[in-house]
Every structure is written in structure tokens, then in C-alpha cells.
Design an enzyme around this catalytic site. Structure first.
Site, PDB file in Angstrom:
ATOM      1  N   SER A 147     -20.558 -13.943  14.675  1.00 34.89           N
ATOM      2  CA  SER A 147     -19.226 -13.351  14.567  1.00 34.89           C
ATOM      3  C   SER A 147     -19.117 -12.234  15.588  1.00 34.89           C
ATOM      4  CB  SER A 147     -19.010 -12.785  13.161  1.00 34.89           C
ATOM      5  OG  SER A 147     -19.730 -11.557  13.003  1.00 34.89           O
ATOM      6  N   ASP A 148     -17.924 -11.740  15.792  1.00 40.05           N
ATOM      7  CA  ASP A 148     -17.780 -10.494  16.538  1.00 40.05           C
ATOM      8  C   ASP A 148     -17.949  -9.343  15.546  1.00 40.05           C
ATOM      9  OD1 ASP A 148     -17.311  -8.630  18.552  1.00 40.05           O
ATOM     10  OD2 ASP A 148     -15.718  -9.810  19.451  1.00 40.05           O
ATOM     11  N   PHE A 149     -17.866  -8.130  16.039  1.00 44.35           N
ATOM     12  CA  PHE A 149     -18.181  -6.928  15.261  1.00 44.35           C
ATOM     13  C   PHE A 149     -17.305  -6.838  14.010  1.00 44.35           C
ATOM     14  CE2 PHE A 149     -18.670  -2.568  14.142  1.00 44.35           C
ATOM     15  CZ  PHE A 149     -19.798  -2.072  14.763  1.00 44.35           C
ATOM     16  N   GLY A 150     -17.902  -7.082  12.849  1.00 41.35           N
ATOM     17  CA  GLY A 150     -17.181  -6.937  11.586  1.00 41.35           C
ATOM     18  C   GLY A 150     -16.087  -7.943  11.343  1.00 41.35           C
TER      19      GLY A 150
END
Length: 732
Positions: A276-279
Site C-alpha cells: 500500500s502507500d503510506f496509510g
């Protein structure tokens, strides 16, 4: 010394190997089969919690718990850049039950200790070999510090310079972007770090250029424009991918099974893992498709997200989702399998700890700095040069360099985030003094308090220095918060009070050379009318200012070309060269044509454009055959001449158009380019091989088709190329 260190560490109970550059990538044949058996055996030994741990990516800073590493509850870490700290997390792994190594990631986007131009600036070089070298040295330095995974390349396509992250891409054209994606992927992995191709998919098409915004992309455009750079990177061996923040046609990319599983793994056969990307997993709640983090974790994993970056969602909820039967054990195991597969193919199980003592000597080596200098040189674009203002003439005896950006504000930021750098970034005034004759004086005034250009330090002193000089070099642009992620802009003029300063400098009556360091194309309509010369860079990195000085002084002939069209106004956006024809094309600018009432249609500086101190011409375009089968190929040649007294580099570009097909086809499409060095007065024949299979397009169902018919070919130094030939596509 290395042998003594090695022996000493052996007595402490573990070994550290001195850094030896080696590439990483997918193993094949019996070696790959053996890895699959090892992965199966390891998964069979793992507890549920250890499996979930392999999907957990945490990062340096507040909240990081090294005890999770010791317990086998973490599969990857990020943002550790100091070798000693990397060593500590590597040591913690050995306290875990299964001792599965961590993958250690970082946004090593355009450098680690040696910085290269921003990716958009590298694309401006139109030199894939040089771009590959820049990525290689980035990977090599990062690997020496213990990093084995980079969150790059970003291959998102964008035609909207309002979006702040265009600086991480390769511009507006799918062919150039695909070539650059492959080059950067190969370079990173040859340098020793796994590439993570991002952001899958459509992130660069956010409505209004607003970061994280929704994207709406027809399936035909998705396949023709947005997906090819990803495919090129995977074909070059990229080992991981990163999902996008945005919703694509109503479905958040982090939960888009159609893209992550059906296309990426099903049709394309991708074997690596997706992070995933950040969060972004927990953000599925805000997208409105998950009521809580547990549901977000479930939807992301089942869609095809293998690793949770900095969300702590898998770590907290995934085991319970499996125990409750809402996530099948098989789905969890497949995600773990993909992570472990990459770790084995990277050789992490055999690789020793980072050599803390050796790392500093491997940063900013002479070889790396040479590549950085050449990348900075070739990324400089000369946009305007009225009355041959550049190179600086012998008659110029005094130069005023104006603008805080001419002097690095924080050398540590530019040279090395880990504190390993050993050389400073050269200020532009000093670099110019080195390049210009000894009898030329170079004065400097910062004008602004900081590189941001938001407030004046001493405007009057800057104007006074300009008035006293024979030539003014104003280095302006975007810095600080004005570019990058979360930096979408509706006004693409010079930020802060920089335009006010530029107008004051012009009012002195002295010739002004505007040197730009930006993260995107700005609207330069005023400057184009009022300054003598414009030099565009996209933040040239460690050697950037030294390269600019070489160009200004004439020691280097500029050869950069525009990778992304420069708009005349924000109201033109999106502006790009490969537009479709309309039923009301512009002819005489009458009312009922496809025109703006208050602005020209064309870009201020079109894709592929760039001036030189040399003058190049194109002649005798020709094809090897006039009829080409749709499963065949054709060779296209043109004679390129340097009609000047200076050696130089030209980017010969080949564009095609199919005037009649089943679907409207772009007015022009780049299909090939070659950077050619020509001595003064020299002529070379440049030959391109064009595969007919690349001339098709996708329909609304995502099916690729090639149509028979006439194909026009244009050859020249920009997307306005005028040398023309043609051939006919025929059925086999």
C-alpha cells in the site's frame, strides 16, 4: 582493514560483509524453483501472527517498536538511512524465532548521498543510458547504507502541471515515460535495491490536478496511456509495486481487485508483492468503502495488497479476520508467499549486515559525481535565447547573480540525509567564477530571506547589483513547500515575491537570463516576452549549479528537451501534444473553431522542444518500404545536420499519425528518439526501426487493435517536426 574488521565481528557471534556492488533481480530456472520450495517450507513453519508480521511495514520515528522485529511481527521497515541504525534492526531480526530478514525501504527517488536531477529533469535529458546510470548510483549508495528496497520509480502519467508530483515522473508522453521507467528500474536493481513501481494506477490524473483526488479514466485511455509505463517497468524486472492513493473510476486503488489481481497478476503474471502507500489501507474508511479498519484490512488483502505501509491495520486486525473466517488462510498465505519470494530473490537470507565502517567511503564517489554532473548538464533546457545572449559573450565583464536559490540553503539536505556526505554543493556564483575568464567579476545578491522566495531580504541591493552589471543571471523557481506531494497549485507563476523581483530586474534595462529550478512547468508567458534568455532545470541535484554555470559560460552546449508541455496559462490545462483531432480544428481562428477566445491553443514550449547553441536541420526523410504488413516492421531514415560552428547534441524524434482509422487517432505520437552528437558541419543519417505492432490502440473494452491504412511520419527536433514521409499499413 576489511578483513580485520570481518574477523573481529566473527568473534562477536555474527558476520558483517563489506559492501560489494551486485545487482538484484528475479532468478530463473532451477534456482527459482528452489526458492519456491524454500518459501513453501518456511510458510509451513510460521504461526498466524508471524505470517501477518511479514505483511507489516513500519518506519523509523515515534511509535516504532523494535520488539515487534524481535518477535517476528514485522516484515519490512522504512526511513532508516543511518547505517548504524540499519544495523540495529538487522541485529534484532536474529532474536526472532525464524530469523526472516527485513526488507529495508526508502524513498531513494533521485539520489541517496549523491543527488541527481529530479526525475522530470532526468527525463529532460532524453538519454535512457544516463538515466539508468543515475538510478544505478542511487541504488548502489543506498545499498551500501543497508537499504535494499526503493519506493521508485514513479511512472504515473500526468498532463496537469498543477499536480505537485509531476516532478517524480517522466512527463506527458507514454513512449518516453515507458523508456524511462524501464531504464530507472534496471538501474536501481543493478545497483542493488529492489524497485517499487508506483502508483498503481491513475494517480497522476487527479481531477483539477489536486493530489489524492478522484480519477476518471476510460478503459481505452487506461491501456493506451497510463498502464504502459508500469508494464515496461515490470518487463524490466521490477520486483514490487505500490498501489495508488486515488479512487479509480469510483473504486479506491488500494481495494481495486480488477487492477491488482485480475490485471497485474492474472493477465501480466506479476510475481512480486504489492505494498500500500503510506496509510492508504485505513483511508478506505474515508473513501467510504469500509466501516472500520478491520473491514479495510480485509478488503485490501483480498484485493491484492500484500503489505501495509505505516497503517498498522494488518498488524492489529488481520489475524482476527482470519480467525473469524472472513479472510481465507489461503489468501493470507499467498500474500506472505509473495513477500518471502521477493526476499529470497533479493538474496536477503544470505546477505550479511551493513558494514557501518565502510559505508561513508562509498558515498559521493568520483564516479557517482561524474554521472551526476553529466545528468545535470544534459537535463538543462534552453527555452529562449534572444540575440544569442548565451553563452555569455566575451564583451560581458560583470555578471550579477540574483536569487537565494543560487546558493544551497542546506547542504546536508542535498548531499546526504544520513550525514555521510563529504562534499558540499557548489553555489552558482562560485561555479560561474570558475567557468568565466578571470577578468569577469561575479557579484551575488540573495534578494530573498530563503530559497522559497516568499519574502525579501534586500530587494534594493539586488536591483542595484543588477543595474551595475553587464548581464543579470536571476535564479528563481520552486522550492520549499511549493513542489512535491501535497503541493498542488492553481497559480503556476513564480511563487511568492519572485515575479516582483524579476520585473524589477528587467526594468534596469540590463539583459536578464532567467535560470529556473522548478518541480514542474510554470507559466512563463511574461518572462518569455521580457527576459533575454530562459534556462530551465528541474533541480539539478548535487552537481546542478556547477552544470548550469558550464552551460551559461558556453563550456557545455545545452541539449535538454521539454518532457512536458509548458502552458501559456493555467486555463489551457491539460495541454499536451498528442491530442485527438476535432471536428472543428483551428484554421483561421474564427469563432466556431476549437479555440480559446483569449489565448492560443498551442503550448508556450511544446513537448520535445529545446534550443541549442548549434543549429540542426533535417532532410531526406524516407522509409525502407511503402507498404508494411500489420505484423511487420519498417525502417525510417532521416539526415540530421549541424549547420553551425559548434559541436552539439540533437534529440532526433520520430512521430506518427494515422489519419483514418476505426477510432480517432492522435494528431501525432512519439514512437522513437535518438540523442545524436554532431560535430560542427557534420551530417549523420539517423535510422529508426518501427514495429507495426506498436501502431494500434485499445477500444472501450480494453482490446488492442491495429487498423490498416496510411501512416504519416514526422521527423525533427520537437513535436512540431516538419520533415515528413509516409507508408501504408496492410493486412498480412
Amino acid at each position: 582493514m576489511i578483513l580485520r574488521l570481518f574477523a573481529a565481528l566473527l568473534t562477536c557471534g555474527f558476520a558483517t560483509i563489506a559492501f560489494a556492488q551486485q545487482g538484484v533481480g528475479w532468478k530463473t530456472g532451477p534456482e527459482a524453483a528452489a526458492i519456491e520450495r524454500k518459501v513453501d517450507a518456511l510458510i509451513g513453519k510460521m504461526t498466524l501472527e508471524e505470517k501477518v508480521g511479514q505483511l507489516h511495514l513500519s518506519g523509523r520515528g515515534e511509535g516504532f517498536d523494535i520488539n515487534q522485529v524481535k518477535a517476528g511481527r514485522m516484515g519490512a521497515v522504512m526511513n532508516f538511512v543511518v547505517p548504524q541504525e540499519v544495523r540495529q534492526v538487522q541485529e534484532a531480526v536474529r532474536q526472532s524465532r525464524l530469523k526472516i530478514p527485513l526488507i529495508i525501504g526508502l524513498d531513494a527517488v533521485h539520489g541517496f548521498s549523491t543527488y541527481f536531477p529530479l526525475p522530470l529533469g532526468q527525463a529532460a535529458s532524453w538519454n535512457p543510458q544516463l538515466i539508468e546510470q543515475a538510478a544505478y548510483w542511487t541504488g548502489r549508495e543506498a545499498s551500501a547504507a543497508g537499504i535494499n528496497w526503493t519506493f521508485a520509480p514513479m511512472v504515473d502519467m500526468s498532463r496537469d502541471p498543477r499536480w505537485g508530483r509531476v516532478l517524480e515522473g517522466a512527463g506527458e508522453d507514454v513512449h518516453l515515460a515507458s523508456v524511462v521507467a524501464a531504464a530507472r528500474t534496471s538501474g536501481y536493481q543493478r545497483g542493488g535495491v529492489a524497485a517499487s513501481v508506483k502508483h498503481f494506477v491513475g494517480y497522476g490524473a487527479g481531477e483539477a490536478g489536486r493530489d489524492y483526488n478522484s480519477t476518471w479514466i476510460p478503459l481505452s485511455q487506461l491501456h493506451d496511456l497510463h498502464l504502459p509505463p508500469f508494464k515496461a517497468a515490470f518487463q524490466a524486472g521490477a520486483m514490487t509495486a505500490m498501489a495508488a492513493f486515488n479512487a479509480l473510476n469510483g473504486m479506491p486503488a488500494t481495494a481495486h481487485r480488477g487492477m491488482l489481481t485480475d490485471l497485474l497478476r492474472g493477465k501480466w503474471g506479476f510475481r512480486g508483492f504489492v505494498t500500500s502507500d503510506f496509510g492508504s489501507i485505513t483511508e478506505l474508511r474515508l473513501h467510504g468503502i469500509a466501516k472500520d479498519d478491520a473491514e479495510a484490512a480485509r478488503k485490501a488483502l483480498l484485493a491484492g495488497i500484500d503489505m501495509d505501509m505505516m497503517g498498522d491495520v494488518y498488524h492489529k486486525h488481520l489475524a482476527n479476520e482470519v480467525k473469524a473466517g472472513r479472510v481465507p488462510v489461503k489468501a493470507l498465505d499467498e500474500a506472505v508467499r509473495r513477500v518471502l519470494r521477493v526476499k529470497y530473490h533479493l538474496g536477503l537470507f544470505e546477505r550479511g549486515d551493513v558494514d557501518v565502517a565502510a559505508a561513508p567511503s562509498l558515498m559521493q564517489t568520483e564516479e557517482a559525481r561524474k554521472v551526476a554532473r553529466q545528468a545535470a548538464r544534459e537535463g538543462v533546457i534552453l527555452l529562449k535565447n534572444d540575440k544569442a545572449t548565451l553563452p555569455i559573450a566575451p564583451s560581458v565583464k560583470s555578471v550579477a547573480v540574483i536569487g537565494a536559490m543560487a546558493v544551497p540553503e542546506d547542504e546536508r539536505v542535498w548531499t546526504d540525509p544520513a550525514g555521510l556526505g563529504r562534499r558540499l554543493v557548489q553555489p552558482l556564483p562560485d561555479a560561474l567564477r570558475e567557468q568565466l575568464p578571470a577578468d569577469v567579476t561575479v557579484a551575488y545578491e540573495p534578494a530573498f530571506t530563503r530559497n522559497c522566495g516568499t519574502e525579501f531580504k534586500d530587494k534594493e541591493a539586488a536591483v542595484k547589483a543588477a543595474a551595475a552589471a553587464d548581464l543579470v543571471v536571476a535564479m528563481l523557481g520552486e522550492d520549499c513547500e511549493f513542489m512535491g506531494e501535497g503541493a498542488s497549485r492553481t497559480d503556476l507563476g513564480l511563487p511568492g515575491v519572485q515575479q516582483e523581483l524579476l520585473a524589477a530586474l528587467v526594468s534596469t534595462g540590463k539583459p536578464v537570463v532567467l535560470v529556473l529550478a522548478t518541480g514542474r512547468p510554470l507559466v512563463l508567458t511574461w518572462a518569455d516576452k521580457h527576459v533575454a534568455a530562459i534556462v530551465q532545470t528541474f533541480h539539478g541535484g548535487t552537481e546542478g549549479r556547477a552544470a548550469i554555470a558550464e552551460v551559461l559560460a558556453g563550456k557545455v552546449n545545452p541539449a535538454g528537451r521539454v518532457p512536458m508541455s509548458f502552458p501559456r496559462s493555467v486555463g489551457q490545462i491539460p495541454v499536451y501534444y498528442d491530442q485527438l483531432p476535432t471536428g472543428r480544428p483551428q484554421k483561421i481562428r474564427q469563432r466556431y473553431e476549437s479555440i480559446f477566445m483569449d489565448e492560443a491553443n498551442e503550448a508556450l514550449y511544446p513537448f520535445g522542444f529545446g534550443l541549442s547553441y548549434s543549429r540542426f536541420t533535417y532532410a531526406n526523410p524516407r522509409v525502407s518500404r511503402e507498404k508494411v504488413a500489420m505484423n511487420g516492421a519498417v525502417e525510417i531514415a532521416v539526415e540530421v545536420s549541424n549547420r553551425s560552428e559548434r559541436d552539439g547534441q540533437e534529440v532526433a524524434q520520430l512521430y506518427v499519425r494515422q489519419p483514418v482509422a476505426e477510432r480517432s487517432r492522435p494528431l501525432r505520437q512519439l514512437k522513437g528518439f535518438e540523442k545524436v552528437f554532431l560535430k560542427a558541419g557534420e551530417t549523420k543519417t539517423v535510422t529508426f526501426r518501427l514495429e507495426a505492432g506498436t501502431l494500434g490502440a485499445h477500444d472501450d473494452a480494453g482490446r488492442y487493435r491495429i487498423d490498416p491504412g496510411l501512416v504519416e511520419v514526422y521527423l525533427g527536433g520537437s513535436s512540431l517536426a516538419e520533415a515528413k514521409t509516409r507508408f501504408e499499413l496492410t493486412k498480412p
